[in-house]
Scaffold this motif. Sequence first.
Motif, short mmCIF file in Angstrom:
data_model
loop_
_atom_site.label_atom_id
_atom_site.label_comp_id
_atom_site.label_asym_id
_atom_site.label_seq_id
_atom_site.Cartn_x
_atom_site.Cartn_y
_atom_site.Cartn_z
N ARG A 186 0.82 -1.21 0.00
CA ARG A 186 0.00 0.00 0.00
C ARG A 186 0.86 1.26 0.00
O ARG A 186 1.98 1.28 0.50
CB ARG A 186 -0.92 0.02 1.22
N GLU A 188 2.40 4.77 1.00
CA GLU A 188 2.89 5.26 2.28
C GLU A 188 3.27 4.13 3.23
O GLU A 188 3.17 4.25 4.45
CB GLU A 188 1.87 6.20 2.94
N SER A 189 3.71 3.02 2.63
CA SER A 189 4.19 1.88 3.42
C SER A 189 5.57 1.49 2.93
O SER A 189 5.94 1.75 1.79
CB SER A 189 3.25 0.68 3.28
N ILE A 201 7.01 -4.52 8.42
CA ILE A 201 6.37 -3.53 7.57
C ILE A 201 6.24 -2.24 8.38
O ILE A 201 5.91 -2.26 9.56
CB ILE A 201 5.00 -4.01 7.05
N SER A 203 4.36 1.37 8.24
CA SER A 203 3.26 1.97 7.50
C SER A 203 2.65 3.15 8.23
O SER A 203 2.50 3.13 9.45
CB SER A 203 2.18 0.92 7.22
N SER A 204 2.31 4.18 7.46
CA SER A 204 1.57 5.32 7.98
C SER A 204 0.11 5.23 7.57
O SER A 204 -0.69 6.09 7.89
CB SER A 204 2.17 6.62 7.44
N SER A 205 -0.21 4.20 6.81
CA SER A 205 -1.56 4.04 6.29
C SER A 205 -2.31 2.96 7.05
O SER A 205 -1.73 1.96 7.46
CB SER A 205 -1.50 3.68 4.80
N SER A 209 -1.42 -4.12 3.51
CA SER A 209 -0.61 -4.67 2.43
C SER A 209 -0.70 -6.19 2.50
O SER A 209 -0.87 -6.74 3.59
CB SER A 209 0.84 -4.21 2.57
#
Length: 226
Positions: A186, A188-189, A201, A203-205, A209
Amino acid sequence: MKNIISIKHNKLEDSSSIMNIHKYIVESTEKLKPRVSYISAASYDSFKEIEEFYKIYSEILGCSIIPITLTNKEYDFEELENIIYNSDILFLGDGDILLLYNYLISNGMDIILKNAYLKGIKIVGIGAGSSILYKNILIKNRSSAPIKINGLNFLDICINNLDSEDLKDDLLKLIIRQNLRCLHLRNESALEWIDNKINKIISSSKKKSYIIERDTNNNIQYTELI
């Protein structure tokens, strides 16, 4: 230890959404002033992209930057080896995947990058620079249908470079037809690989993923990355 960090993001911009990823990359070197080789060929060595990279990695994160501008400067093989093998991080920027692939192959950079990877130099890619590190890449062809192209095969899996929901059915059919094991990361990851295995991982989302593949009944199976 062989280490790759693959970032799914369209731009380098200094946004709070991905700054935690950039900070993690720098801090993971455990160096006060890491040396970073930045390859911006995918963007035709855009001055804007290089300037943005300096802003984040030099001004904010305190790294020493060595730009490698393959589209407007000729390097000999030994010069490239010397720059890259003395780096702590090798960063591949975003842009055109096929352009980046052609420049890396034509300059012998694919060989140098693989040797750097084996030596334990951290390799980071964002956008096109991330996708090129995988075995195969799913992209649009001229008719907008998804096709599979070759990457540099640092990571033994296919990466989905398509985001459009309009292509979802065609994408899944391609995965089933060619029996692909495909990573969908995804935006922003970032995914960290250590010795060709997923380590973590970042991630800011809130979006997930996952890995998409065909199961034994020819159905699509989704495995979420945690």
